[in-house]
Design an enzyme around this catalytic site. Structure first.
Site, short mmCIF file in Angstrom:
data_model
loop_
_atom_site.label_atom_id
_atom_site.label_comp_id
_atom_site.label_asym_id
_atom_site.label_seq_id
_atom_site.Cartn_x
_atom_site.Cartn_y
_atom_site.Cartn_z
N ASP A 98 0.69 -1.09 -0.10
CA ASP A 98 -0.07 0.01 -0.03
C ASP A 98 0.94 1.26 -0.10
O ASP A 98 1.79 1.26 0.86
CB ASP A 98 -0.96 0.06 1.35
N GLN A 153 4.33 0.47 1.96
CA GLN A 153 4.70 -0.90 2.83
C GLN A 153 5.61 -1.38 2.09
O GLN A 153 5.49 -1.85 1.00
CB GLN A 153 3.13 -1.53 2.71
N SER A 160 -0.37 0.19 7.61
CA SER A 160 -0.83 1.44 6.92
C SER A 160 -1.34 2.42 7.66
O SER A 160 -1.86 2.40 8.58
CB SER A 160 -1.67 0.99 5.54
N ASP A 172 -5.30 0.90 9.84
CA ASP A 172 -5.36 1.86 8.76
C ASP A 172 -5.69 3.27 9.08
O ASP A 172 -6.77 3.81 8.25
CB ASP A 172 -5.77 1.34 7.43
N1 DQQ Z 1 -1.85 -3.70 3.99
C1 DQQ Z 1 -3.35 -3.89 4.31
C2 DQQ Z 1 -3.92 -2.86 5.32
C3 DQQ Z 1 -2.56 -3.27 6.13
C4 DQQ Z 1 -1.46 -3.32 5.28
C5 DQQ Z 1 -4.13 -3.42 3.03
C6 DQQ Z 1 -0.49 -4.28 5.75
O1 DQQ Z 1 -5.00 -3.22 5.84
O2 DQQ Z 1 -2.55 -1.90 7.15
O3 DQQ Z 1 -3.56 -4.07 1.71
O4 DQQ Z 1 0.76 -4.20 4.82
#
Ligand code: DQQ
Length: 478
Positions: free
Chosen positions: A29, A45, A90, A150
């Site tokens: 992300d 990420q 995220s 998130d």
């Molecule tokens: N990726 C998810 C999120 C989380 C992150 C979405 C973890 O919910 O925070 O792709 O890598």
């Protein structure tokens, strides 16, 4: 610990050249998007230990023009024995009265964390010692299965608000609303919006909602979510138009934001000039083993400007700055095509922008052929079907371990409305923007990475293409 981070990245004809991605390893992300001192910052990420999801850090890159990117050092790393020891997941960035501040989810368990920076380029970050939210609200906790993450934060009337993605088992995904005056102490208010896991029409929104974004247009607000079907299965991101009043959101039915199974977890930032600019994570369509061997996995979408159109749809268009990528240009007008074999062009390429305008009231399927090999075995077709009113990406690549299932986007044209496609091809990445609002994203991995032929096709009736522009696009890393 499993790691392939020291492996040499092999030359790979499928690696994009004008999209942002780290030099190696895993990306998912976009996070913490912010314009600071005029420069655009994208955090993301990132797994520094290899081309797979794990040990998630925040990678960091900076751009002055939304086209070229400079890699900066890792911004956030898990603190051993800390509340983010298993990953810095995220979150978002805000400007707190001149102090750059990020919120993110520390795992496990999922808690909401904060960090601030004091340097001009946002390179170093100081973590707040304790999570700012350390548990789900009591009435949600028993039903959330530990999923609460998130953070998306914004300011309104001297109050800060935060949204978190979560789930209510048996009910559906949910976005939770919090309020604070100091960014440290947060009071839970209520769900901003709750999904219905049993409701299939017009759109199934899955079991858990991640990565909320809340956009304020003049007349309406827009909530964007990334829904999960199951923990390992992502659905297409969805947006809800609605009215935001008295801390409540009255939402209209959801619509798919970007079509195709590769684009996920978008984040939207407000640029200093007022534009909303969105990036999403574009996933791979080849086996994890092949990405592991290639040494990279995941790419950021192009920056996409998001606007609210008068018919209540979201407008989606690549930002105008991307025109700086254009190099050699070919222009055609009134190109007549008959329904025989595909019309192969004398132009080839794997790093291209194509803008094509078809006349209104089409009586036949029309299409663009891309990444075709000389024997035609490898090819990708972007087709518009006027009867079904849909756009399709059809891939025939006799390559084992790569996806070739069709990707679709509904696209209804009004009588008299021409079809305009703007297509960005970057080796294995394909982004199609139709009529300024419909976006379909795919991946394409021809077995011969050199397959680069381009063509046009019609099925049953001749068509005169109004205009066709093709640009070779430059490699931003050279
Ligand atoms: N990726 C998810 C999120 C989380 C992150 C979405 C973890 O919910 O925070 O792709 O890598």
């Amino acid at each position: 610990m499993l790691s392939n981070s020291n492996m040499q990245v092999m030359p790979d004809g499928h690696r994009p050249v004008f999209h942002f991605l780290p030099t190696r390893n895993w990306l998912n992300d976009p996070n913490g998007l912010i314009q600071w001192n005029g420069q655009y910052h994208v955090f993301y990420q990132y797994n520094p230990n290899g081309a797979f999801h794990g040990t998630i850090h925040w990678g960091h890159a900076l751009s002055r023009d939304l086209v070229h990117w400079e890699h900066l050092s890792i911004a956030l790393a898990p603190t051993p024995d800390g509340f983010d020891k298993d990953g810095c997941w995220s979150g978002c960035a805000i400007n707190n009265n001149g102090v750059p501040t990020v919120f993110y989810t520390g795992v496990h368990p999922q808690v909401q964390c904060m960090a601030t920076s004091s340097d001009e380029n946002l390179v170093t970050w100081q973590k707040h010692l304790q999570p700012v939210i350390s548990a789900p609200p009591p009435d949600i906790e028993a039903h959330a299965g530990g999923h609460i993450r998130d953070p998306f934060v914004w300011k309104e009337n001297d109050q800060w608000y935060m949204l978190l993605g979560s789930k209510i088992e048996g009910v559906g995904g949910v976005i939770l609303l919090y309020r604070s005056t100091d960014l440290l102490n947060w009071s839970y208010l209520h769900p901003l919006l709750t999904g219905d896991v049993k409701q299939q029409e017009p759109l199934w929104t899955g079991t858990m909602w991640e990565c909320p974004n809340f956009l304020a247009f003049d007349s309406k607000h827009v909530l964007i979510i990334s829904p999960q079907a199951t923990a390992l299965d992502h659905l297409m991101p969805v947006y809800f138009l609605g009215d935001w009043e008295n801390e409540r959101f009255q939402a209209e039915p959801g619509q798919v934001l970007v079509h195709g199974k590769y684009f996920y977890a978008p984040q939207v930032m407000r640029a200093e000039d007022g534009r909303y600019i969105m990036w999403g994570w574009i996933k791979e369509g080849r086996s994890p083993e092949r990405s592991f061997v290639a040494g990279w996995n995941g790419v950021m979408s192009l920056p996409i400007q998001v606007s609210l159109l008068s018919d209540g749809k979201l407008g989606l268009e690549p930002v105008k700055e991307l025109e700086a990528l254009r190099q050699e240009h070919h222009h055609f007008e009134d190109l007549h095509i008959t329904p025989k074999a595909d019309l192969l062009l004398d132009i080839q390429g794997v790093s291209l922008e194509i803008e094509i305008q078809f006349p209104p009231n089409l009586k036949t399927e029309v299409g663009l052929v891309m990444r075709a090999s000389f024997n035609g075995e490898d090819q990708t077709r972007i087709i518009y079907e006027p009867i079904q009113q849909q756009l399709i990406i059809h891939r025939s690549n006799p390559n084992p371990d790569v996806d070739i299932d069709n990707q679709f986007a509904p696209l209804t044209l009004s009588p008299g409305e021409p079809l305009t496609l703007r297509v960005f091809l970057d080796h294995s990445v394909l982004e199609v923007f139709a009529n300024h609002h419909t976006c379909l994203v795919s991946r394409v991995y021809p077995s011969d990475a050199a397959s680069n032929r381009l063509g046009l096709s019609v099925q049953t009736h001749p068509v005169t293409i109004s205009t066709l522009d093709i640009w070779q696009l430059k490699d931003i890393w050279k």
